[in-house]
Motif scaffolding. Structure first.
Motif, PDB file in Angstrom:
ATOM      1  N   THR A 138      -2.911  37.257  -1.041  1.00 51.67           N
ATOM      2  CA  THR A 138      -3.396  36.466   0.087  1.00 51.67           C
ATOM      3  C   THR A 138      -3.373  37.311   1.360  1.00 51.67           C
ATOM      4  O   THR A 138      -2.635  38.296   1.439  1.00 51.67           O
ATOM      5  CB  THR A 138      -2.529  35.219   0.314  1.00 51.67           C
ATOM      6  OG1 THR A 138      -1.249  35.631   0.819  1.00 51.67           O
ATOM      7  CG2 THR A 138      -2.347  34.419  -0.970  1.00 51.67           C
ATOM      8  N   GLN A 185      -0.746  34.793  -5.351  1.00 49.77           N
ATOM      9  CA  GLN A 185      -0.880  33.443  -5.886  1.00 49.77           C
ATOM     10  C   GLN A 185      -1.611  33.459  -7.215  1.00 49.77           C
ATOM     11  O   GLN A 185      -2.413  34.345  -7.493  1.00 49.77           O
ATOM     12  CB  GLN A 185      -1.538  32.494  -4.893  1.00 49.77           C
ATOM     13  CG  GLN A 185      -2.909  32.838  -4.440  1.00 49.77           C
ATOM     14  CD  GLN A 185      -3.414  31.842  -3.396  1.00 49.77           C
ATOM     15  OE1 GLN A 185      -2.699  30.938  -2.955  1.00 49.77           O
ATOM     16  NE2 GLN A 185      -4.645  31.999  -2.998  1.00 49.77           N
ATOM     17  N   PHE A 202      -2.452  30.407 -10.713  1.00 54.55           N
ATOM     18  CA  PHE A 202      -2.484  28.981 -11.051  1.00 54.55           C
ATOM     19  C   PHE A 202      -1.949  28.781 -12.460  1.00 54.55           C
ATOM     20  O   PHE A 202      -1.884  29.708 -13.262  1.00 54.55           O
ATOM     21  CB  PHE A 202      -3.904  28.411 -10.915  1.00 54.55           C
ATOM     22  CG  PHE A 202      -4.872  28.953 -11.932  1.00 54.55           C
ATOM     23  CD1 PHE A 202      -5.107  28.270 -13.115  1.00 54.55           C
ATOM     24  CD2 PHE A 202      -5.555  30.131 -11.700  1.00 54.55           C
ATOM     25  CE1 PHE A 202      -5.998  28.763 -14.054  1.00 54.55           C
ATOM     26  CE2 PHE A 202      -6.445  30.634 -12.634  1.00 54.55           C
ATOM     27  CZ  PHE A 202      -6.669  29.952 -13.809  1.00 54.55           C
ATOM     28  N   HIS A 223       2.510  24.388  -5.629  1.00 57.68           N
ATOM     29  CA  HIS A 223       1.739  23.500  -4.752  1.00 57.68           C
ATOM     30  C   HIS A 223       0.792  22.634  -5.568  1.00 57.68           C
ATOM     31  O   HIS A 223       0.135  23.116  -6.495  1.00 57.68           O
ATOM     32  CB  HIS A 223       0.936  24.334  -3.748  1.00 57.68           C
ATOM     33  CG  HIS A 223       1.800  25.216  -2.920  1.00 57.68           C
ATOM     34  ND1 HIS A 223       2.260  24.861  -1.674  1.00 57.68           N
ATOM     35  CD2 HIS A 223       2.322  26.451  -3.164  1.00 57.68           C
ATOM     36  CE1 HIS A 223       3.007  25.828  -1.178  1.00 57.68           C
ATOM     37  NE2 HIS A 223       3.074  26.809  -2.073  1.00 57.68           N
ATOM     38  N   GLY A 255      -4.961  23.172  -4.118  1.00 60.41           N
ATOM     39  CA  GLY A 255      -5.548  24.505  -4.200  1.00 60.41           C
ATOM     40  C   GLY A 255      -5.614  25.129  -5.569  1.00 60.41           C
ATOM     41  O   GLY A 255      -6.183  26.212  -5.719  1.00 60.41           O
ATOM     42  N   GLY A 256      -5.069  24.492  -6.583  1.00 61.01           N
ATOM     43  CA  GLY A 256      -5.069  25.087  -7.917  1.00 61.01           C
ATOM     44  C   GLY A 256      -6.456  25.239  -8.510  1.00 61.01           C
ATOM     45  O   GLY A 256      -6.805  26.281  -9.051  1.00 61.01           O
ATOM     46  N   LEU A 281      -8.505  27.901  -6.607  1.00 57.22           N
ATOM     47  CA  LEU A 281      -8.031  29.231  -6.984  1.00 57.22           C
ATOM     48  C   LEU A 281      -8.513  29.584  -8.393  1.00 57.22           C
ATOM     49  O   LEU A 281      -8.984  30.707  -8.628  1.00 57.22           O
ATOM     50  CB  LEU A 281      -6.509  29.302  -6.904  1.00 57.22           C
ATOM     51  CG  LEU A 281      -5.866  30.622  -7.312  1.00 57.22           C
ATOM     52  CD1 LEU A 281      -6.356  31.772  -6.431  1.00 57.22           C
ATOM     53  CD2 LEU A 281      -4.344  30.509  -7.264  1.00 57.22           C
ATOM     54  N   ARG A 323      -1.825  23.594 -10.900  1.00 56.83           N
ATOM     55  CA  ARG A 323      -0.929  23.868  -9.775  1.00 56.83           C
ATOM     56  C   ARG A 323      -1.173  25.293  -9.290  1.00 56.83           C
ATOM     57  O   ARG A 323      -1.488  26.188 -10.079  1.00 56.83           O
ATOM     58  CB  ARG A 323       0.542  23.726 -10.182  1.00 56.83           C
ATOM     59  CG  ARG A 323       0.943  22.330 -10.589  1.00 56.83           C
ATOM     60  CD  ARG A 323       0.849  21.356  -9.409  1.00 56.83           C
ATOM     61  NE  ARG A 323       1.273  20.020  -9.772  1.00 56.83           N
ATOM     62  CZ  ARG A 323       0.457  19.039 -10.131  1.00 56.83           C
ATOM     63  NH1 ARG A 323      -0.843  19.250 -10.205  1.00 56.83           N
ATOM     64  NH2 ARG A 323       0.933  17.849 -10.428  1.00 56.83           N
ATOM     65  N   ARG A 324      -0.996  25.483  -8.009  1.00 54.78           N
ATOM     66  CA  ARG A 324      -1.095  26.811  -7.392  1.00 54.78           C
ATOM     67  C   ARG A 324       0.329  27.301  -7.173  1.00 54.78           C
ATOM     68  O   ARG A 324       1.148  26.619  -6.559  1.00 54.78           O
ATOM     69  CB  ARG A 324      -1.855  26.726  -6.063  1.00 54.78           C
ATOM     70  CG  ARG A 324      -2.052  28.038  -5.362  1.00 54.78           C
ATOM     71  CD  ARG A 324      -2.985  27.855  -4.170  1.00 54.78           C
ATOM     72  NE  ARG A 324      -2.505  26.815  -3.275  1.00 54.78           N
ATOM     73  CZ  ARG A 324      -1.808  27.046  -2.164  1.00 54.78           C
ATOM     74  NH1 ARG A 324      -1.520  28.280  -1.785  1.00 54.78           N
ATOM     75  NH2 ARG A 324      -1.407  26.033  -1.409  1.00 54.78           N
TER      76      ARG A 324
END
Length: 141
Positions: free
Chosen positions: A42, A48, A50, A91, A94-95, A98, A126-127
């Protein structure tokens, strides 16, 4: 103090289409076992990836939010690798985005991209964000 930020060379390695290996704390008497993952760096200096919401790695990170991560050049190239010890957060948001981005990065074949995106669209993703607390790299020369 151990470095916690990525160099330009680290980022160049992260920007390639390589698998990363994540290791989370195992349960019980099991030994740690790395798993290959798609990933991205990032702009904030994190990594990051997933995973499925019900995956073992997501469950283990909920219990022990730390992981290690390694990426290396493939055979036939000069040795280079980056190893990260990180605090991990999982998180709910955003999964899927991503997964779509990484599908575009990792699959050159349009058919495989479409197939993967259809699979991800049907899953609860999930992210996982890895915030480095120690970064090492090699080879040491």
């Amino acid at each position: 103090m151990a470095p916690t930020t990525f160099t330009d060379a680290d980022r160049a390695l992260f920007d390639r289409r390589l698998y990363g290996l994540i290791t989370v704390s195992p349960a019980g008497a099991r030994l740690p076992a790395p798993r290959p993952v798609w990933f991205e760096a990032t702009p904030d200096g994190d990594l990051q990836l997933f995973s499925l919401a019900g995956s073992l790695k997501v469950r283990r990170l909920a219990e022990d939010p730390q992981a290690t991560f390694v990426v290396a050049t493939p055979p036939g190239e000069p040795e280079a690798w980056v190893s990260v010890e990180a605090d991990a957060t999982v998180h709910d948001d955003g999964g899927r985005e991503l997964a779509d981005r990484l599908t575009d990065r990792y699959w050159e074949d349009e058919g495989k991209r479409a197939e993967s995106k259809a699979i991800w669209a049907a899953e609860d993703l999930r992210r996982i964000v890895l915030r480095p607390r120690r970064v090492t790299r090699g080879p040491a020369v």
